[in-house]
Design an enzyme around this catalytic site. Structure first.
Site, PDB file in Angstrom:
ATOM      1  N   TYR A   1     -23.227  41.023 -42.836  1.00 49.23           N
ATOM      2  CA  TYR A   1     -23.846  39.722 -42.568  1.00 49.23           C
ATOM      3  C   TYR A   1     -22.453  38.645 -42.079  1.00 49.23           C
ATOM      4  O   TYR A   1     -22.691  37.912 -41.169  1.00 49.23           O
ATOM      5  CB  TYR A   1     -24.134  39.127 -43.995  1.00 49.23           C
TER       6      TYR A   1
ATOM      7  N   PHE B   1     -32.580  24.080 -15.102  1.00 51.46           N
ATOM      8  CA  PHE B   1     -33.365  25.237 -15.341  1.00 51.46           C
ATOM      9  C   PHE B   1     -34.491  25.182 -16.195  1.00 51.46           C
ATOM     10  O   PHE B   1     -34.202  24.279 -17.107  1.00 51.46           O
ATOM     11  CB  PHE B   1     -32.528  26.386 -15.919  1.00 51.46           C
TER      12      PHE B   1
ATOM     13  N   ASP C   1     -23.215  26.882 -17.019  1.00 48.46           N
ATOM     14  CA  ASP C   1     -24.450  27.872 -17.499  1.00 48.46           C
ATOM     15  C   ASP C   1     -23.879  29.036 -16.712  1.00 48.46           C
ATOM     16  O   ASP C   1     -24.284  29.140 -15.718  1.00 48.46           O
ATOM     17  CB  ASP C   1     -25.702  27.276 -16.960  1.00 48.46           C
TER      18      ASP C   1
ATOM     19  N   ARG D   1     -43.348  31.277  -8.195  1.00 45.65           N
ATOM     20  CA  ARG D   1     -42.484  30.119  -8.383  1.00 45.65           C
ATOM     21  C   ARG D   1     -42.986  28.960  -7.403  1.00 45.65           C
ATOM     22  O   ARG D   1     -42.201  28.828  -6.367  1.00 45.65           O
ATOM     23  CB  ARG D   1     -40.980  30.453  -8.239  1.00 45.65           C
TER      24      ARG D   1
HETATM   25  C1  PLP Z   1     -32.529  32.946 -18.528  1.00 43.57           C
HETATM   26  C2  PLP Z   1     -31.566  31.589 -18.104  1.00 43.57           C
HETATM   27  C3  PLP Z   1     -31.298  30.793 -19.176  1.00 43.57           C
HETATM   28  C4  PLP Z   1     -32.309  30.986 -20.541  1.00 43.57           C
HETATM   29  O1  PLP Z   1     -31.525  32.186 -21.079  1.00 43.57           O
HETATM   30  P1  PLP Z   1     -32.613  33.103 -22.239  1.00 43.57           P
HETATM   31  O2  PLP Z   1     -31.868  34.038 -22.687  1.00 43.57           O
HETATM   32  O3  PLP Z   1     -33.769  33.396 -21.488  1.00 43.57           O
HETATM   33  O4  PLP Z   1     -33.038  31.990 -23.338  1.00 43.57           O
HETATM   34  C5  PLP Z   1     -30.649  29.502 -19.072  1.00 43.57           C
HETATM   35  N1  PLP Z   1     -30.054  29.303 -17.807  1.00 43.57           N
HETATM   36  C6  PLP Z   1     -30.277  30.208 -16.947  1.00 43.57           C
HETATM   37  C7  PLP Z   1     -29.737  29.870 -15.357  1.00 43.57           C
HETATM   38  C8  PLP Z   1     -31.159  31.311 -16.899  1.00 43.57           C
HETATM   39  O5  PLP Z   1     -31.271  32.093 -15.732  1.00 43.57           O
END
Ligand code: PLP
Length: 482
Positions: free
Chosen positions: A80, A132, A223, A389
């Site tokens: 854990y 996104f 991101d 899309r």
């Molecule tokens: C898929 C994705 C996310 C979200 O990730 P999850 O693991 O599906 O929650 C965020 N940003 C981008 C650019 C993505 O392609």
């Protein structure tokens, strides 16, 4: 991936891996594929995977693992708190991105949840190159709003611009000057920009965004979910980095940002996610959210086996022989379709190939969902599952009016290391047949339209019985073939 000159003069991608575990597929006859489409209300999200031949819906959580990943999973340390597995993943992230701190989350959107809960408040404005879906939902849930500052070239369907994901820094400066830096909790830069066709940004552009953010004291968040493709494109499209290693580029990107987060369902060929930073204050500020929403600080909702797989998968992401496979397959699809006159988003991006349904089906008005119609017709013709899309993925305004999408696309995602080139060529071939017979395809209408996220589970039906004509034409052309 090495450059190979073929005697035939052809060029095609060469996989630098072999397949050692397989899963049997079935290709149903077209009459049964039509039955499956009718059962699923002309919505490919509702298809049963057993009826699907090639699943090109998404690349999320469905990339193939390597032998080294599977082996590492057996060595996972179940604890854990203080698991050695966590220490290994943390050390790998530090080695690759040069960041000291790591907060694990169960997937990418959980990282977005934390970054929005911690920083975004009522009235906040959060600029990004492009939104996104999950991130935008988290920003708006806490009262913030999203501003897209993509370079205008990003929304051109056909283009030779190598970096359609670039941020418009001039527009960012103007925004900060007009609303004030205190309204902007952070700027979000998305690698391999998902919703505009997996399009990358350049490192020069990220550097400029970083300088602008520093000037105004605004945090920059990356991101990095689709980072692998963006790394490939920087190395292959940005002359300054042609000689740099993928590892050098990854390190430089992370160092330009205050925070990086990722979905390991895409980055690292596993399932999970997390947030990394070099800033102790930011780390401490975000830390309390992890045990509250995800799990203890040394697993964050992930299984230890998945964490081991991600550690190895991150290494494979930086492997110069491996990283090109996805983008090269996608480029092969896009180039072949483009040469055949089939409308696709160019230049090729990461993630998948994106078909322009507005031009493919220019006889179907947008309020009859050409992308959704093309997506269903393609499944009937091929057994290949893509994702709509376009307008079907939009939401109605509160007064019931329906906004038309900027782009009307069918996305054929290419999960990494999953398909062979002959499977990809089959997908291309069936799309060519469909293009030759595109006038048969008609529009769709709602039978059951949910108010929220209607594209996930709404049901549609053909406006005219074009689906039967499509099957009859297929039978006439292909005799008894599947
Ligand atoms: C898929 C994705 C996310 C979200 O990730 P999850 O693991 O599906 O929650 C965020 N940003 C981008 C650019 C993505 O392609």
């Amino acid at each position: 991936m090495p450059k190979v000159n073929y005697f035939s003069g052809e060029t095609f991608p060469l996989e630098m891996h072999k397949v050692r575990i397989i899963q049997k597929l079935t290709l149903l006859p077209i009459e049964e594929r039509l039955r499956a489409v009718e059962d699923s209300g002309y919505n490919t999200f509702l298809l049963q995977n057993q009826d699907v031949f090639l699943d090109m819906l998404t690349d999320s959580g469905v990339n193939a693992m390597s032998d080294r990943q599977q082996a590492a999973m057996l060595l996972a340390d179940d604890a854990y708190a203080g698991s050695a597995t966590f220490t290994r993943l943390h050390a790998k992230l530090t080695e690759i991105f040069g960041t000291k701190y790591f907060l694990p989350t169960h997937q990418g959107r959980a990282a977005e949840h934390i970054l929005c809960r911690a920083f975004v408040t009522e009235g906040s404005i959060v600029p990004c190159n492009y939104h996104f879906t999950t991130w935008k939902a988290h920003v708006t849930a806490v009262g913030g709003s999203v501003v897209e500052l993509l370079m205008p070239a990003g929304l051109e369907v056909t283009s030779t611009n190598p970096f359609k994901g670039n941020f418009d820094c001039q527009a960012l400066t103007e925004l900060v000057e007009s609303v004030g830096a205190e309204k902007i909790p952070y700027v979000r830069m998305e690698a391999g920009t998902n919703l505009i066709g997996g399009q990358p940004f350049s490192l020069a552009n990220l550097r400029e965004v970083s300088q602008t953010c520093k000037k105004y004291g605004i945090k920059l968040i990356l991101d990095a979910s689709l980072l692998a493709d963006n790394l490939h494109f920087i190395k292959n499209r940005e002359p300054e980095y042609a000689q740099a290693s993928i590892a050098q580029i990854a390190l430089e990107m992370a160092q330009l940002c205050d925070i990086t987060y990722f979905s390991a369902r895409k980055l690292g060929f596993g399932r999970g996610g997390g947030i990394i930073t070099n800033d102790e204050e930011i780390y401490k500020e975000l830390r309390s959210f992890v045990p509250m929403y995800e799990g203890f600080l040394t697993y964050g909702g992930m299984s230890v086996r998945e964490m081991e797989a991600i550690t190895v998968g991150l290494d494979e992401t930086l492997d110069e022989d491996m990283i090109d496979q996805g983008p090269q397959f996608i480029s092969h699809i896009v180039k072949t379709l483009d040469e055949a006159g089939i409308p696709v988003i160019t230049p090729p991006g990461g993630l998948g190939a994106h078909i322009d349904a507005l031009r493919f089906l220019d006889h179907i008005p947008q309020n009859q969902y050409p992308a959704a119609a093309l997506n269903s017709a393609y499944f009937i013709a091929s057994g290949v599952r893509g994702m709509e899309r376009g307008t079907m993925s939009e939401q109605r305004e509160p007064d019931g009016t329906e906004p038309m999408a900027d782009m009307e696309l069918v996305r054929l995602a290419v999960p990494r290391r999953v398909f062979t080139l002959s499977q990809v060529n089959y997908a291309i071939d069936r799309l060519m047949w469909l293009y030759a017979n595109r006038r048969i395809i008609g529009g769709l209408k709602w039978v059951e339209e949910p108010e929220v996220l209607r594209f996930f589970y709404g049901r549609l039906a053909p406006i005219t019985p074009w689906q039967h004509e499509l099957v009859a034409k297929f039978r006439a052309d292909f005799d008894d073939s599947l």
